[in-house]
Design a protein around this motif. Sequence first.
Motif: not given
Length: 477
Positions: A59, A64, A70, A87, A92-95, A98-99
């Motif tokens: 990720l 994303e 997707r 990751i 950075w974090r998926p939102e 994707l989150g």
Amino acid sequence: IHGETQCTILICTVDDGAAVAQLVYDDFISNNLNVGFENLSKSNAACSIKRCNVLVPILTAQFEQTPMCRGALEEARRLQKPIVPVIAIKDWRPEDWLGLTIAGCIFFRIFDKGGAYKPIFDSCRMMDLRVDVEVACRPIPSQAEREKAEIKSLKEKIEECKGKLQAWPPTRKPRTLNILTDRQPVRVRLDEPNAKLCFTHIHHTLTRLDLKAPPPMLDEYGLPKRREVDCMISYQWDNQIFVRKVYEDMSMREIRVWFDIWGSMQRNANEAMATGVECAKVLLVFLSKAYLDSANCQMEFRYAVKRGKGFVIIRTEPNIQLDPWMIEAIQGFPQYEIYSYSTLEALINGVPTIDVIMQAVRKVGHAQPPDVVDDCSAELFELRCLLDDARDAISAESGQSRFKTCTRCGQKFDEYTKGGCKNHRAYYMGGTILEGRWVCCRQQERDSPGCDSCDHTDVNRVFTVDPSYGTWTWVPP
């Protein structure tokens, strides 16, 4: 999204995650795993979701934003393929979509080779990832398949009961399916600790050496096994080093523990935590301000309260302000102020604090009633109840009581009961130079709850000395 790569594990990535994807791929290949690699940034890209068993997406922000990615993850969800995310970008974090897609998934942060293989206790991130993927590769039958197997088994047992009864059907008892009512846990009074002779604490460090995928907690039908454990450790990860030491002490005392980083957290994180709560007799909670701020910790704690679990509380820092509902939930349960591991070595009336807490875990857990979980179809629930009523009728017609009382633990059991009791696997020693205790689990009381799983018994037991060694044990154990 329908590619042609045939593999057990499929690693999919885009350009900005390709280096990490290659790192993971090389490690899996070197450990003889059947793995495929696909870069979905390519103009002719196709993701072989249907031809793999487990998807490992790498990720990144570009991942994303890529429609192909997707589509691949949504197809994996539709086909119920296990997803083990990595990751690959720091900070950075998926939102957004994707989150939501990976919500509940156990994910791993791997940014480069140095971080991937940096030792973490007796493992590293790459090894933990590989073990989790190996666990995900194990086939698990669907709920319908599992129920089909159990229904067949129950019908065979019911037919056996029919042949033993004069009339059919048996008298039925009223029961209700899937009603989760608020249970009240049992509070117990703990005796004051006391040791008159030498009773010291020695800490042992446990390692997993060459880490392999732990055995799954699954029953014979392939679903998560609701195997009782003595205790579930509930904590926030900032306290992991301290909590791990306590877990090692519990293991040396033969206490069966659900601990997330020691093989208990498998597949979906939320389902694994729920299963842990349901299977545990008591929760050992390491309370901190970070624990109160953690959504996962709060969810875990609330579910334990809903299921009426017992608690043993360790406060790891001062001035923790609890909401009234939490104060009410833990009121009457043992609570300890332990701000460092050295405090656990201190003596309370001659007994190491760690042993005082471990005995509290045993006593509170031993007092709790079984937590029955009937998460099944109405047909399966009906067959389970019919078999139980038939066995009641067989006992009634024979003029004998179906249930006996265990002379070891005091619980009721019948001839169909498997397990559910404990005995001591070693002997009792001490009393003249050393404080009297069971060698296997350090419990001081001679009739203390055992530490090794066994079947119930109604045979009279005698506490007997071995004159050759001067040690004691129960006969039969």
